[in-house]
Write an enzyme that holds these catalytic residues in place. Structure first.
Site, PDB file in Angstrom:
ATOM      1  N   GLU A 141       1.714  -0.280  -4.873  1.00 48.53           N
ATOM      2  CA  GLU A 141       0.746   0.751  -5.253  1.00 48.53           C
ATOM      3  C   GLU A 141       1.518   2.070  -5.198  1.00 48.53           C
ATOM      4  O   GLU A 141       1.747   2.625  -4.132  1.00 48.53           O
ATOM      5  CB  GLU A 141      -0.421   0.787  -4.278  1.00 48.53           C
ATOM      6  CG  GLU A 141      -1.477   1.783  -4.712  1.00 48.53           C
ATOM      7  CD  GLU A 141      -2.234   2.431  -3.557  1.00 48.53           C
ATOM      8  OE1 GLU A 141      -3.385   2.817  -3.769  1.00 48.53           O
ATOM      9  OE2 GLU A 141      -1.671   2.588  -2.462  1.00 48.53           O
ATOM     10  N   ASP A 188       0.837  -1.193   0.000  1.00 48.22           N
ATOM     11  CA  ASP A 188       0.000   0.000   0.000  1.00 48.22           C
ATOM     12  C   ASP A 188       0.878   1.251   0.000  1.00 48.22           C
ATOM     13  O   ASP A 188       1.866   1.337   0.738  1.00 48.22           O
ATOM     14  CB  ASP A 188      -0.859  -0.039   1.275  1.00 48.22           C
ATOM     15  CG  ASP A 188      -1.991   0.959   1.254  1.00 48.22           C
ATOM     16  OD1 ASP A 188      -2.830   0.866   0.350  1.00 48.22           O
ATOM     17  OD2 ASP A 188      -2.042   1.832   2.146  1.00 48.22           O
TER      18      ASP A 188
HETATM   19  C1  GLC Z   1      -4.369   2.898  -0.643  1.00 48.08           C
HETATM   20  C2  GLC Z   1      -5.560   1.966  -0.615  1.00 48.08           C
HETATM   21  C3  GLC Z   1      -6.763   2.749  -0.174  1.00 48.08           C
HETATM   22  C4  GLC Z   1      -6.495   3.296   1.208  1.00 48.08           C
HETATM   23  C5  GLC Z   1      -5.226   4.120   1.227  1.00 48.08           C
HETATM   24  C6  GLC Z   1      -4.775   4.395   2.628  1.00 48.08           C
HETATM   25  O1  GLC Z   1      -4.492   3.881  -1.600  1.00 48.08           O
HETATM   26  O2  GLC Z   1      -5.726   1.372  -1.868  1.00 48.08           O
HETATM   27  O3  GLC Z   1      -7.929   1.982  -0.176  1.00 48.08           O
HETATM   28  O4  GLC Z   1      -7.573   4.094   1.610  1.00 48.08           O
HETATM   29  O5  GLC Z   1      -4.154   3.429   0.627  1.00 48.08           O
HETATM   30  O6  GLC Z   1      -4.279   3.231   3.209  1.00 48.08           O
END
Ligand code: GLC
Length: 566
Positions: free
Chosen positions: A289, A225
């Site tokens: 991500e 994440d």
């Molecule tokens: C990422 C996740 C999202 C979350 C954010 C904070 O972007 O995909 O769902 O709210 O991180 O952890």
């Protein structure tokens, strides 16, 4: 939708323990948003047992693996992205034993399991944060986070002007012992998600242990994440562009994101993953991500020795226009992909309005748009996605052609984005509504009969999209996905990483992969002549001599074989 000549089942996967390296190359990975997948115990919330029961469905869909959104203990302010214990399982979702059983079941079916790790921040209920709040301002417990004195006469103003991604200031003030207002702590997302201080060695060591814990349990990879987060610029300087706008969140603050030091973490994690791969003979995936718009910067995250790949969100953001899609695909294959680092293509996830609705011109709070048009385009986009070289990530419900639920009532919305922006942004609940499986019961088979209602209400029109119904129809979106994934595994040309464009009429994308496979996507408003070769699969039943507007199809040039021998 038409799915000819592709009904034969997928050949069986090699057993996981003997599977070769880099299983994610050319793989199709299915994102499970556990909360909304399948509820087994009737509390209206999906769980690990429910997922275990549905693994045969995923096997039938033909995917190679699943990525599971966080299922750890959490007060659920951001549905599990606020973690209070990184090596446990939240009671709503089951137990640690269930997680182990899930991995075992998945492996027996030839499915890999990727779990979500959230290293940028934890939950206010994490014991380290509770200890930090209870400590003196100068206490060592506060050093694991970003605590700072406020500005203004009495420290009543936040330490800097950074904005939270979810809207509002990125700082929250705590009460010190005795109750007086005290220091502030940094939260890039909701105030219930304090950011770790990654310059602290205990934070680094903690996550080493977390990785080992899940690898020891047998998982095949980690989705990381906010992988461009973690480190912040020293001394946390003001952000020049952050002034004003309370609602739009933080427009890529260069001091808060993409710091050079974060790459040390990815090298460290890669060494751990590679160590497991060497010892066990099973490669472990690290997929990030990385929320950066610059493709060259994105590519730095998958340099040799760092992450294996990062989601390529430009593809998801592209409009339904051939030149834009072509540019994005070129950027992905030429700039983002690296040696041994295939592109991670994404059309949908739990943070974005669903593709059917995006392509229909709809959006949360603004209506569903032209759903019939959105469905046609989403079907064509599926064939585009699954024809590209690299890894295809699907999000649950995408294979059903689920539109976004754009009209959830305010009182049902639970996304912190909605509440932090005073309702100006509706948030992400509309793509997270529990899946419709069948006509059974009050929740389309999501929960057992007589259960608590699903945690987000399902609209009546979900009846048209159930798995059960779509399995009965020859030309459903689900059948299209099943057939296309099966073909992707069977056609030898589709293991080639080479993509070559073929000249086509304006508004049309046409490319080959390897020897003899052709994909045509017609984003124009006119039917266009199909390329030579036999039709393998098409998103529109009218496809023949011509590919209709908003349709896509795959062809095999004469003399080429669609079968791979195993
Ligand atoms: C990422 C996740 C999202 C979350 C954010 C904070 O972007 O995909 O769902 O709210 O991180 O952890």
């Amino acid at each position: 939708m038409l799915a000819p000549s592709a009904q034969s089942p997928r050949p069986s996967s090699p057993p996981i323990e003997s599977a070769g390296d880099d299983w994610w190359h050319n793989a199709v990975i299915y994102q499970v948003y556990l909360r909304s997948f399948q509820d087994s115990d009737g509390d209206g919330i999906g769980d690990l047992q429910g997922l275990r029961e549905r693994l045969p469905y995923l096997r039938g869909l033909g995917v190679d693996g699943i990525w599971l959104a966080p299922f750890y203990p959490s007060p659920q302010h951001d549905h599990g992205y606020d973690v209070s214990d990184y090596t446990g399982v939240h009671s709503d979702y089951g137990t640690l034993a269930d997680a182990g059983d899930l991995v075992g079941d998945a492996h027996r079916l030839g499915l890999r399991v990727v779990v979500d790790i959230v290293p940028n921040h934890c939950s206010v209920e994490h014991p380290w944060f509770a200890a930090a709040v209870a400590a003196e301002p100068a206490g060592p417990e506060r050093q694991r986070f970003h605590f700072a004195d406020g500005r203004g006469e009495d420290g009543e103003l936040p330490p800097n002007n950074w904005r939270s991604i979810f809207g509002g200031s990125a700082w929250e003030r705590v009460a010190e012992r005795g109750g007086a207002p005290g220091q502030w702590f940094l939260h890039s997302f909701a105030p219930e998600q304090p950011d770790f201080n990654w310059r602290h060695p205990e934070v680094v060591a903690h996550f080493d242990r977390v990785l080992r814990f899940w690898f020891d349990l047998g998982v095949d990879g980690l989705r990381i994440d906010v992988a461009h987060g973690l480190h912040k610029r020293d001394r946390l300087p003001d952000h020049d562009l952050a002034v004003g706008d309370e609602l739009t969140g933080d427009p890529v603050n260069p001091h808060a994101w993409n710091q050079r030091e974060v790459h040390d973490v990815w090298r460290r994690w890669r060494a751990i993953a590679d160590g497991y791969a060497r010892r066990t003979g099973r490669a472990r995936l690290l997929v990030g991500e990385v929320g950066l718009l610059d493709a060259e910067q994105l590519a730095t995250y998958q340099r040799p020795g760092e992450l294996h790949q990062s989601f390529y969100f430009d593809f998801l953001r592209a409009p339904w226009e051939a030149p834009a899609l072509r540019e994005v695909i070129d950027k992905g294959t030429r700039t983002v992909a690296g040696p041994g680092a295939p592109v991670a293509w994404v059309l949908n996830n739990h943070d974005m309005p669903r593709s059917v609705t995006r392509y229909a011109g709809g959006a949360p709070g603004h209506g569903a748009g032209d759903v019939a048009l959105g469905l046609r385009r989403a079907a064509a986009a599926a064939l585009l996605l699954l024809a590209l070289p690299g890894t295809a990530y699907l999000y649950q419900g995408e294979e059903l052609g689920l539109p976004e639920v754009t009209d959830l009532p305010d009182e049902a919305l639970s996304d912190p984005v909605f509440h932090r922006t005073g309702g100006a942004r509706r948030g992400r609940d509309g793509c997270r509504v529990p899946l419709p499986w069948s006509a059974v019961g009050d929740s389309f088979g999501f929960s057992p009969d007589g259960a608590t209602p699903p945690w987000l209400p399902q609209p009546d029109w979900f009846a048209r999209y159930t798995v059960e119904r779509q399995l009965d129809l020859g030309d459903s979106m689900l059948q299209l996905y099943r057939a296309a994934i099966a073909l992707r595994h069977r056609i030898p040309a589709m293991s080639s990483q080479r993509l070559r464009w073929i000249s086509a009429e304006p508004g049309v994308l046409c490319f080959t992969r390897g020897d003899g496979f052709v994909c045509m996507v017609n984003c124009s408003s006119q039917p266009v002549r199909a390329p030579m070769g036999s039709l393998l699969i098409a998103s529109d039943p009218e496809t023949g001599e011509k590919v209709p507007a908003d349709g896509a199809a795959w062809f095999l040039l004469p003399g080429r074989s669609a079968a791979r021998t195993f």
